[in-house]
Design an enzyme around this catalytic site. Structure first.
Site, PDB file in Angstrom:
ATOM      1  N   LYS A  52       2.789  10.109   8.160  1.00 27.53           N
ATOM      2  CA  LYS A  52       2.595   9.752   9.000  1.00 27.53           C
ATOM      3  C   LYS A  52       2.981  10.542  11.028  1.00 27.53           C
ATOM      4  O   LYS A  52       2.741  11.560  11.432  1.00 27.53           O
ATOM      5  CB  LYS A  52       2.554   8.740   9.715  1.00 27.53           C
ATOM      6  CG  LYS A  52       2.020   7.939   8.059  1.00 27.53           C
ATOM      7  CD  LYS A  52       1.371   6.555   8.365  1.00 27.53           C
ATOM      8  CE  LYS A  52      -0.092   5.457   7.264  1.00 27.53           C
ATOM      9  NZ  LYS A  52      -1.733   5.878   7.941  1.00 27.53           N
TER      10      LYS A  52
ATOM     11  N   PHE B  95       0.721  -0.881  -0.047  1.00 29.63           N
ATOM     12  CA  PHE B  95      -0.297   0.080  -0.311  1.00 29.63           C
ATOM     13  C   PHE B  95       1.057   1.239   0.318  1.00 29.63           C
ATOM     14  O   PHE B  95       1.548   1.341   0.283  1.00 29.63           O
ATOM     15  CB  PHE B  95      -0.560   0.625   1.331  1.00 29.63           C
ATOM     16  CG  PHE B  95      -1.879   0.917   1.704  1.00 29.63           C
ATOM     17  CD1 PHE B  95      -2.749   1.070   0.723  1.00 29.63           C
ATOM     18  CD2 PHE B  95      -1.553   2.309   1.742  1.00 29.63           C
ATOM     19  CE1 PHE B  95      -3.461   2.331   0.320  1.00 29.63           C
ATOM     20  CE2 PHE B  95      -3.025   2.600   2.303  1.00 29.63           C
ATOM     21  CZ  PHE B  95      -3.892   3.109   0.867  1.00 29.63           C
TER      22      PHE B  95
ATOM     23  N   ASP C  98       8.952   2.866   0.950  1.00 36.77           N
ATOM     24  CA  ASP C  98       8.260   3.581   1.929  1.00 36.77           C
ATOM     25  C   ASP C  98       8.126   3.803   3.100  1.00 36.77           C
ATOM     26  O   ASP C  98       7.837   2.700   3.085  1.00 36.77           O
ATOM     27  CB  ASP C  98       6.170   3.166   0.759  1.00 36.77           C
ATOM     28  CG  ASP C  98       5.779   3.354   1.615  1.00 36.77           C
ATOM     29  OD1 ASP C  98       5.470   4.932   2.425  1.00 36.77           O
ATOM     30  OD2 ASP C  98       4.678   3.160   0.869  1.00 36.77           O
TER      31      ASP C  98
HETATM   32  C1  PLP Z   1       3.211   1.959   3.674  1.00 37.80           C
HETATM   33  C2  PLP Z   1       2.000   3.903   3.571  1.00 37.80           C
HETATM   34  N1  PLP Z   1       2.092   3.930   1.884  1.00 37.80           N
HETATM   35  C3  PLP Z   1       1.742   5.063   2.569  1.00 37.80           C
HETATM   36  C4  PLP Z   1       0.716   5.370   2.419  1.00 37.80           C
HETATM   37  C5  PLP Z   1      -0.371   6.906   1.934  1.00 37.80           C
HETATM   38  O1  PLP Z   1      -0.298   7.860   3.233  1.00 37.80           O
HETATM   39  P1  PLP Z   1      -1.377   9.321   3.484  1.00 37.80           P
HETATM   40  O2  PLP Z   1      -2.719   8.036   3.952  1.00 37.80           O
HETATM   41  O3  PLP Z   1      -0.710   9.726   3.770  1.00 37.80           O
HETATM   42  O4  PLP Z   1      -1.830   9.134   1.803  1.00 37.80           O
HETATM   43  C6  PLP Z   1      -0.043   4.469   3.991  1.00 37.80           C
HETATM   44  C7  PLP Z   1      -0.676   4.891   4.334  1.00 37.80           C
HETATM   45  O5  PLP Z   1      -1.418   4.147   5.378  1.00 37.80           O
HETATM   46  C8  PLP Z   1       0.975   3.909   4.662  1.00 37.80           C
HETATM   47  O6  PLP Z   1       0.526   2.830   5.771  1.00 37.80           O
END
Ligand code: PLP
Length: 404
Positions: free
Chosen positions: A252, A138, A223
């Site tokens: 986050k 994700f 990520d």
């Molecule tokens: C690993 C990862 N990347 C990207 C995101 C997306 O972040 P945002 O919701 O701040 O756009 C998330 C959100 O849960 C995530 O867990």
């Protein structure tokens, strides 16, 4: 309309893309929250791994209010002191030489993917544009990031997806060997899959990805939106694995609840993001940067990071005790304070049924897919709150088992 808004107003006024719980929290302090009725909750959810220092931590409140009285916003027509301090702090604490600031994890990943494509385009030509990522991964909800993410349900029904994206199997290096070639510009991976079920990468898998990227001159993107900013017990998870990416994304917990994102990269790669190639009105906003700087400086200390590892052990001990009593979990896993409890076969797909029961008992938790109960509390959650939260979780699990 009454003066005080209610949960019913959500259905009335908001687009129906979320299904929030019944309770409407109005106040938070540390790892406790209170709703409109004055009911108190212990927070093991942390705003989905965002409230890294709990609610209204005095260090973050001070950083935000001090900046709120000085300067809110300029746009990138000007730079500003908090953004420069944040970028310098991130560079000094990581592999990175350069930082791009934005407002969310999805935006940080969008920037990372565009940078990788542009770098490969400039250095190798149009053909080198393929991106390898992983099933169940994700990376956000922008159209590029849902396409790179490995959960098709998030990209289906929105028309043609961007091309040149392939998915391997997480922790399976052979699946990547079959996909990567000279046309690959990047491999994007979470060092621990979060939304995909709290699955830590095998060290050999991440090292193998590094070696494959080097062999094909592709960029390795970590990520760390969910695993970063202290969540796993080091500032970033890559520091524990000893495998260095070319690009890393963070969000986050980086802002502790204030929207912020960052993309970190090296002097070799950064020049491809030349003037005019990419941007964001709010990127490097002084308020967001001031809070993120305070969060990073507070978190990146032995006291906080060792505390994360100590609390990890406590969470594990409590979850194992609950499991000895009720036998609902197949496996308890994770790193630092990103912890998953996968349901046993008899309770397959029922992690989500624990959440409303836990809420009734006064505990906020999360799931990661239908089969994994997820916890991502404050990195500084008091041990007494862990014990009380676990007592509440035990009552919720007992009710699940009893079929209530
Ligand atoms: C690993 C990862 N990347 C990207 C995101 C997306 O972040 P945002 O919701 O701040 O756009 C998330 C959100 O849960 C995530 O867990």
């Amino acid at each position: 309309m009454s003066q005080t808004p209610t949960r019913a107003d959500f259905d009335h006024y908001m687009v129906p893309n979320y299904a929030p719980q019944k309770a409407v929290p109005v106040r938070g302090e540390g790892s406790r929250l209170w709703d409109q009725e004055g009911r108190e909750y212990i927070d093991f959810a942390g705003g989905i791994a965002v409230n890294g220092l709990g609610h209204c931590h005095p260090v973050l409140v001070e950083a935000l209010t001090a900046q709120a009285n000085r300067l809110w916003h300029l746009s990138n027509v000007y730079t500003n002191e908090p953004a420069l301090k944040l970028a310098r702090s991130l560079v000094e604490r990581t592999f990175a030489d350069k930082v791009y600031l934005c407002s969310s994890g999805g935006e940080a990943n969008e920037a990372a993917l565009k940078l990788a494509r542009r770098w490969a385009h400039d250095h190798h030509g149009e053909h080198k544009h393929r991106i390898v990522s992983f099933s169940q991964s994700f990376h956000g909800r922008t159209f590029f990031t849902v396409s790179v993410g490995g959960q098709p349900k998030y990209s289906q029904g929105f028309g043609p997806v961007p091309g040149g994206i392939v998915h391997g199997q997480y922790n399976d290096l052979d699946s990547v060997r079959n996909l990567i070639d000279d046309d690959t510009c990047a491999v994007m991976v979470e060092p621990m899959q979060g939304e995909g079920g709290i699955i830590p990468a095998d060290p050999a898998f991440l090292q193998g990805l590094r070696d494959l990227c080097d062999a094909f001159d592709a960029l390795l993107i970590f990520d760390e939106v969910q695993t970063g900013a202290g969540r796993t017990g080091s500032l970033y998870a890559y520091q524990q694995y000893g495998v260095t990416p070319d690009i890393l994304t963070s969000a986050k917990s980086l802002g502790g609840g204030f929207p912020v994102g960052a993309m970190l990269t090296t002097d070799r790669v950064a020049p491809a993001m030349a003037i005019g190639t990419h941007g964001s009105t709010y990127g490097g906003n002084p308020l967001a940067s001031a809070v993120a700087l305070a969060a990073v400086e507070f978190i990146d200390t032995p006291e906080v990071l060792e505390g994360v590892k100590r609390r990890h052990d406590l969470f594990r001990e409590h979850l194992e005790a609950i499991n000895r009593q009720h036998g609902v979990f197949r496996e308890i896993r994770g790193m630092g304070l990103l912890i998953g409890a996968e349901m046993a076969p008899e309770y397959e797909g029922r992690a989500k049924d624990i959440l409303p029961l836990a809420l009734e008992e006064g505990l906020m938790a999360l799931i990661a897919g239908p089969n994994v109960l997820r916890m991502a509390p404050s990195l500084v959650i008091p041990e007494a709150d862990i014990a009380e939260g676990m007592a509440r979780l035990e009552r919720a699990v007992a009710r699940l088992v009893a079929g209530q």
